[in-house]
Design an enzyme around this catalytic site. Structure first.
Site, PDB file in Angstrom:
ATOM      1  N   THR A  52      73.133 -97.334  27.012  1.00  0.00           N
ATOM      2  CA  THR A  52      74.451 -96.712  26.975  1.00  0.00           C
ATOM      3  C   THR A  52      75.488 -97.821  27.034  1.00  0.00           C
ATOM      4  O   THR A  52      75.239 -98.860  27.642  1.00  0.00           O
ATOM      5  CB  THR A  52      74.659 -95.752  28.170  1.00  0.00           C
ATOM      6  N   CYS A  84      79.848 -95.930  21.818  1.00  0.00           N
ATOM      7  CA  CYS A  84      79.161 -94.945  22.657  1.00  0.00           C
ATOM      8  C   CYS A  84      77.907 -94.597  21.877  1.00  0.00           C
ATOM      9  O   CYS A  84      77.969 -94.373  20.658  1.00  0.00           O
ATOM     10  CB  CYS A  84      80.022 -93.712  22.886  1.00  0.00           C
TER      11      CYS A  84
END
Length: 233
Positions: free
Chosen positions: A83, A196
Site C-alpha cells: 500500500t 494508491c
C-alpha cells in the site's frame, strides 16, 4: 531464489494483484513450473482503517512492524508493504527488521527515471498527496511531485476509501480522476503516479491524458526482481 514477504490486506483487492504479478514475472523469467517464493501477512483492513481515521500512526507503525518481524522470522529475505499510504510508517517497519524493506516510492522513482520523467503527478489518499513522506522519497530520485489542489484532496480520498478499497468502480468516479489528471498535466506533470494501489482498478492508460505509472504493478515488478536476485551469503 529469495523469499518475498508482503504486508498485505490494505486492501485485499490490490494484494491479490501483487501475488499475481510477482508470480507471473518470476515464471516469465525462469519458465516451466517456476513460481515466486512469497509469504503474505494479510492484515484486517478494518483495524488499519480505524487507525488511519484516528491518525494513530504510532499504533499503525507497531502493527505493521510486528507483521514485518513475523515475516522475517518466517524466512522472508525482503519485505514490502502492499500500500502507498502505510509507507507513512515505513521507518518503524524498517527499524523493526533486519532485512530490507522494498519501498514503493523507490520503485516508482526508479521507473520514472528509466522513462525520463522528472515531474510526476501524484494521485492517492489525502495523506500521500498533502504530506511529504512520499514526495521526499521521490525527491531522492530527482523527481518533483505535483499534487492536486488541496480542495480536491477530500474528493479523491473519498473515492478511494468509500469505493475502491471496497471493490466499487464507477464511471462517474473515473471521470473525476481523468479530470484531475488533465488538470495536473496542465500544471506541468509529465506522467501520473497512481499512488494508491487500488486506483489501477479505476484508471488504465487508455483512460489517462498522461502516461501512467501504476504504483502497485511497479512495486510488484520490483519485488519479482528482488525475488530473482541471488541470496547473499
Amino acid at each position: 531464489m529469495q523469499t518475498i514477504g508482503i504486508i498485505g490486506g490494505m486492501s485485499w483487492y490490490s494484494t491479490i494483484n501483487y501475488y499475481r504479478i510477482i508470480n507471473a514475472k518470476v515464471q516469465e523469467a525462469l519458465g516451466g513450473h517456476h513460481s515466486a517464493k512469497i509469504m503474505i501477512d494479510s492484515l484486517d483492513f478494518d483495524e488499519v482503517r480505524a487507525m488511519q481515521v484516528a491518525e494513530d500512526w504510532d499504533a499503525a507503525g507497531e502493527l505493521l512492524a510486528e507483521a514485518g518481524r513475523c515475516l522475517q522470522r518466517a524466512g522472508a529475505d525482503t519485505v514490502l508493504i502492499g500500500t502507498n499510504l502505510m509507507h507513512k510508517v515505513a521507518p518503524a517497519v524498517e527499524a523493526a527488521m533486519g532485512v530490507p524493506l522494498l519501498h514503493i516510492a523507490d520503485a516508482v522513482g526508479a521507473a520514472a527515471t528509466r522513462q525520463g520523467f522528472e515531474r510526476l503527478a501524484i494521485l492517492g489518499t489525502k495523506w500521500v498527496m498533502a504530506e511529504d513522506f512520499y514526495a521526499e522519497r521521490l525527491a531522492r530520485h530527482g523527481i518533483t511531485a505535483i499534487a492536486p489542489a488541496p480542495d480536491r484532496h477530500e474528493v479523491i480520498d473519498g473515492i478511494i476509501f468509500d469505493e475502491l478499497t471496497q471493490g466499487i468502480v464507477t464511471d462517474a468516479s473515473r471521470a473525476v480522476f481523468v479530470a484531475e489528471i488533465q488538470a495536473l498535466k496542465d500544471a506541468g506533470a509529465q506522467a501520473v503516479v497512481l499512488a494508491c494501489t487500488e486506483i489501477e482498478l479505476l484508471i488504465s492508460q487508455a483512460d489517462s491524458p498522461l502516461p501512467v505509472i501504476d504504483s502497485m504493478a511497479t512495486h510488484a515488478e520490483a519485488a519479482a526482481e528482488a525475488c530473482l536476485a541471488p541470496i547473499s551469503v
